[in-house]
Each structure stands twice: as structure tokens, then as C-alpha cells.
Design a protein around this motif. Structure first.
Motif, PDB file in Angstrom:
ATOM      1  N   CYS A 238      18.004   5.327 -15.850  1.00 37.37           N
ATOM      2  CA  CYS A 238      16.078   4.629 -16.774  1.00 37.37           C
ATOM      3  C   CYS A 238      16.129   5.447 -17.594  1.00 37.37           C
ATOM      4  N   ASN A 239      15.547   4.929 -18.377  1.00 38.61           N
ATOM      5  CA  ASN A 239      15.038   5.451 -19.918  1.00 38.61           C
ATOM      6  C   ASN A 239      13.045   5.321 -19.072  1.00 38.61           C
ATOM      7  N   PHE A 240      12.016   6.380 -20.191  1.00 40.58           N
ATOM      8  CA  PHE A 240      11.157   6.159 -20.233  1.00 40.58           C
ATOM      9  C   PHE A 240       9.647   6.264 -21.715  1.00 40.58           C
ATOM     10  N   SER A 241       9.830   5.973 -21.682  1.00 36.61           N
ATOM     11  CA  SER A 241       8.680   6.023 -22.787  1.00 36.61           C
ATOM     12  C   SER A 241       7.854   7.196 -23.610  1.00 36.61           C
ATOM     13  N   SER A 242       7.838   8.429 -22.866  1.00 29.15           N
ATOM     14  CA  SER A 242       6.656   9.151 -22.999  1.00 29.15           C
ATOM     15  C   SER A 242       7.556  10.789 -21.813  1.00 29.15           C
ATOM     16  N   THR A 243       6.758  11.592 -21.442  1.00 30.05           N
ATOM     17  CA  THR A 243       7.219  12.725 -21.352  1.00 30.05           C
ATOM     18  C   THR A 243       7.100  12.618 -19.382  1.00 30.05           C
ATOM     19  N   ALA A 244       7.825  13.152 -18.503  1.00 28.90           N
ATOM     20  CA  ALA A 244       7.502  12.075 -17.442  1.00 28.90           C
ATOM     21  C   ALA A 244       7.419  13.775 -16.999  1.00 28.90           C
ATOM     22  N   THR A 245       6.203  13.654 -16.333  1.00 30.49           N
ATOM     23  CA  THR A 245       5.838  14.428 -15.230  1.00 30.49           C
ATOM     24  C   THR A 245       6.646  14.710 -13.753  1.00 30.49           C
ATOM     25  N   GLN A 246       6.513  13.335 -13.645  1.00 34.61           N
ATOM     26  CA  GLN A 246       6.694  13.139 -11.882  1.00 34.61           C
ATOM     27  C   GLN A 246       8.045  12.191 -12.280  1.00 34.61           C
ATOM     28  N   LEU A 247       9.385  11.875 -11.272  1.00 30.89           N
ATOM     29  CA  LEU A 247       9.712  11.034 -11.779  1.00 30.89           C
ATOM     30  C   LEU A 247      10.585  10.362 -10.081  1.00 30.89           C
ATOM     31  N   GLN A 248      10.961   9.081  -9.781  1.00 34.91           N
ATOM     32  CA  GLN A 248      11.063   9.273  -8.053  1.00 34.91           C
ATOM     33  C   GLN A 248      11.974   7.722  -8.087  1.00 34.91           C
TER      34      GLN A 248
ATOM     35  N   CYS B 253       1.138  -1.352   0.096  1.00 34.84           N
ATOM     36  CA  CYS B 253      -0.296   0.047  -0.363  1.00 34.84           C
ATOM     37  C   CYS B 253       0.982   0.842  -0.006  1.00 34.84           C
ATOM     38  N   ALA B 254       0.718   1.833  -0.801  1.00 33.56           N
ATOM     39  CA  ALA B 254       1.447   3.564  -0.411  1.00 33.56           C
ATOM     40  C   ALA B 254       0.126   4.744   0.101  1.00 33.56           C
ATOM     41  N   SER B 255       1.109   6.139   0.114  1.00 31.34           N
ATOM     42  CA  SER B 255      -0.327   7.486  -0.121  1.00 31.34           C
ATOM     43  C   SER B 255       1.456   7.658  -0.701  1.00 31.34           C
ATOM     44  N   SER B 256      -0.068   9.604  -1.027  1.00 30.36           N
ATOM     45  CA  SER B 256       0.679   9.970  -1.927  1.00 30.36           C
ATOM     46  C   SER B 256       0.126  11.769  -2.056  1.00 30.36           C
ATOM     47  N   ASP B 257       1.240  12.219  -1.926  1.00 29.00           N
ATOM     48  CA  ASP B 257       1.414  13.989  -1.498  1.00 29.00           C
ATOM     49  C   ASP B 257       2.145  14.640  -3.088  1.00 29.00           C
ATOM     50  N   ARG B 258       2.568  13.646  -3.780  1.00 30.24           N
ATOM     51  CA  ARG B 258       3.639  13.866  -5.026  1.00 30.24           C
ATOM     52  C   ARG B 258       4.025  12.530  -4.773  1.00 30.24           C
ATOM     53  N   LYS B 259       4.811  12.812  -3.793  1.00 29.68           N
ATOM     54  CA  LYS B 259       6.024  11.469  -3.114  1.00 29.68           C
ATOM     55  C   LYS B 259       5.086  10.305  -3.458  1.00 29.68           C
TER      56      LYS B 259
ATOM     57  N   ALA C 160      10.830   4.671 -11.073  1.00 26.67           N
ATOM     58  CA  ALA C 160       9.307   5.032 -11.559  1.00 26.67           C
ATOM     59  C   ALA C 160       9.174   6.680 -12.094  1.00 26.67           C
ATOM     60  N   MET C 161       7.787   6.724 -12.102  1.00 25.64           N
ATOM     61  CA  MET C 161       7.384   7.664 -13.943  1.00 25.64           C
ATOM     62  C   MET C 161       5.788   8.124 -13.125  1.00 25.64           C
ATOM     63  N   GLU C 162       5.364   9.673 -13.438  1.00 24.08           N
ATOM     64  CA  GLU C 162       4.203   9.373 -13.850  1.00 24.08           C
ATOM     65  C   GLU C 162       4.220  10.061 -15.360  1.00 24.08           C
ATOM     66  N   GLY C 163       3.609   9.648 -15.894  1.00 24.79           N
ATOM     67  CA  GLY C 163       3.436  10.738 -17.157  1.00 24.79           C
ATOM     68  C   GLY C 163       1.500  11.282 -17.537  1.00 24.79           C
ATOM     69  N   SER C 164       1.846  12.932 -18.247  1.00 23.01           N
ATOM     70  CA  SER C 164       0.791  12.825 -19.264  1.00 23.01           C
ATOM     71  C   SER C 164      -0.791  12.747 -18.845  1.00 23.01           C
ATOM     72  N   SER C 165      -0.629  11.282 -19.454  1.00 24.05           N
ATOM     73  CA  SER C 165      -1.702  10.376 -20.047  1.00 24.05           C
ATOM     74  C   SER C 165      -2.182   9.620 -18.700  1.00 24.05           C
ATOM     75  N   SER C 166      -0.926   9.405 -17.527  1.00 20.21           N
ATOM     76  CA  SER C 166      -1.529   8.484 -16.509  1.00 20.21           C
ATOM     77  C   SER C 166      -1.311  10.126 -15.141  1.00 20.21           C
ATOM     78  N   PHE C 167      -2.212  10.750 -14.807  1.00 17.01           N
ATOM     79  CA  PHE C 167      -2.266  11.507 -13.590  1.00 17.01           C
ATOM     80  C   PHE C 167      -2.523  11.016 -12.843  1.00 17.01           C
ATOM     81  N   SER C 168      -1.449  10.979 -11.391  1.00 13.98           N
ATOM     82  CA  SER C 168      -1.101  10.148 -10.230  1.00 13.98           C
ATOM     83  C   SER C 168      -1.360   8.958  -9.826  1.00 13.98           C
ATOM     84  N   LYS C 169      -0.862   8.811 -11.171  1.00 11.83           N
ATOM     85  CA  LYS C 169      -0.059   6.015 -11.434  1.00 11.83           C
ATOM     86  C   LYS C 169       1.304   7.139 -11.339  1.00 11.83           C
ATOM     87  N   LEU C 170       2.014   5.855 -11.487  1.00  8.34           N
ATOM     88  CA  LEU C 170       3.079   5.744 -11.092  1.00  8.34           C
ATOM     89  C   LEU C 170       3.401   4.155 -11.625  1.00  8.34           C
TER      90      LEU C 170
END
Lengths: 109, 110
Positions: B23-33, A91-97, B88-98
Motif C-alpha cells: 500500500c502506497n499513499f500520496s501524503s503522510t498518513a496519520t492513520q492506517l488501517q 455504514c461505519a462508526s469510529s473511535d479512530r478505528k 485505508a489511510m487518513e491524512g493530516s488534511s483529511s482528519f477523521s476521513k479514510l
């Protein structure tokens, strides 16, 4: 640092059994997630939620239900467990991270 | 769908050596962790770095958004750095999903 807890930490059940995995976060994050981790597949998103009463379908939702009862609590339900659902669940929670819980190891015999 | 490729898949270092994980990703990342996982353990967030360069301790991450890549540099590796590192990345087409890569397994030996 965000605190995410999961229970139980380990669970063994039989094929066809009902299982509920619990997750609680104490930082009032809007988003919560359920993942499974399997060798060769990495982490895969099952379901997620952006608030109490909300549910979004992830990438591998088949065989799983989820419910977000409060801002803090997110549950994953396996109503007819199968051996293919043997996995490590996070499980995870997020505030961006994203902040992860310790995980639940589920074995379905 | 969006994909994240990590390299190398595994790496063995002598203690004190530096490591470079890609780490390489297939689309523009809006978030990278970047995350770290000890065997049998949970995932710990190391760096949140959607663009530019970020440092923490012996770790440096550089993300070049236009080139769809990120790197994690570990300097002066220690035995306790052993484990698996995930990008792990979040793309513009997958808002809030890593979307997670498959991970790089690092072993640091004496």
C-alpha cells in the motif's frame, strides 16, 4: 468489538422513488460514516457525522442527504433515486478505528 | 486529493504460501488501517497500524510513515484467507476521513 447494524439489508425501488437507509451503532462512537461500494471504484465516502445533529459532506454527496438524529442513529436519504445509485452501501462508526456494518444492497430500477 | 495505491491488484497462492500486499499513499498518513472483505460481505478491520510493525495471528503489518507505504504480510495462507484486502489511510488534511485503496483480490487454492 463495536456493533454496527444496518437496515434494510436489501432494497429494490424504482427511479424517482424515496429510500431511507438506517444505521445504528451501540458503542457511543462520535463518528459515523456512509459509504458506497462499486466495482472499479472501491469505497467512496458519501457523508459523515461527528455527533447528533452534525453532518459533514463526503466525496460523493450528490443525490444523497443524511441525518444524525442521535449518537446511535445515522440515516441516508435518497429522495429521487436514480439507477446510478444502485450500489452496496456501508455504514461505519469510529473511535479512530472504523467498524463497518453488514451493508445494504440497493437496486434502483 | 489524497490517493492510495495497492499492489498487486490480484494474487493467486497455493495453500501454505506467504503473501505480501503493498500500500502506497500520496501524503503522510496519520492513520492506517487494513481491512478484509469476503465476497458479498462486509469489511472487517484486521490491523490498525499508523506506524511501525503490528502482528495479529498470521498477519503482520509494517508501516513506514516517512516513505508513505505500508505492507501486509500473510503467512501460511489458508483457503479461508481468500477475499479482498483493503488499505485505508487518513491524512493530516483529511482528519477523521479514510481514503481507501482499490484493494488486492487474494485467491488461495489447494
Amino acid at each position: 468489538e463495536a456493533a454496527v447494524t444496518q437496515s434494510p439489508r436489501n432494497k429494490v425501488t424504482v427511479t424517482g422513488g424515496n429510500v431511507t437507509l438506517s444505521c445504528r451503532q451501540t458503542n457511543s462512537h462520535n463518528y459515523m460514516y456512509w459509504y458506497r461500494q462499486d466495482t472499479g471504484h472501491g469505497l467512496r465516502l458519501i457523508h459523515y457525522s461527528y455527533g447528533a445533529g452534525n453532518l459533514q459532506i463526503g466525496d460523493v454527496p450528490d443525490g444523497y442527504k443524511a441525518t444524525r438524529t442521535t449518537q446511535e442513529d445515522f440515516f441516508l436519504l435518497l429522495e429521487l433515486a436514480s439507477p446510478s445509485q444502485t450500489s452496496l452501501y456501508f455504514c461505519a462508526s469510529s473511535d479512530r478505528k472504523q467498524y463497518f456494518g453488514p451493508g445494504t444492497r440497493l437496486t434502483v430500477l | 486529493g489524497q490517493q492510495v495505491q495497492q499492489s498487486p491488484a490480484s494474487l493467486v497462492l497455493q495453500e501454505g504460501e506467504n503473501a505480501e500486499l503493498q500500500c502506497n499513499f500520496s501524503s503522510t498518513a496519520t492513520q492506517l488501517q487494513w481491512f478484509y472483505q469476503r465476497p458479498g460481505g462486509s469489511l472487517v478491520s484486521l490491523l490498525y497500524n499508523p506506524s511501525g510493525t503490528k502482528h495479529t495471528g498470521r498477519l503482520t503489518s509494517t508501516t513506514v510513515t516517512k516513505e508513505r507505504r505500508s505492507s501486509l504480510h500473510i503467512s501460511s495462507s489458508q483457503i479461508t484467507d481468500s477475499g479482498t484486502y483493503f488499505c485505508a489511510m487518513e491524512g493530516s488534511s483529511s482528519f477523521s476521513k479514510l481514503v481507501f485503496g482499490q484493494g488486492t483480490s487474494l485467491s488461495v487454492v489447494p
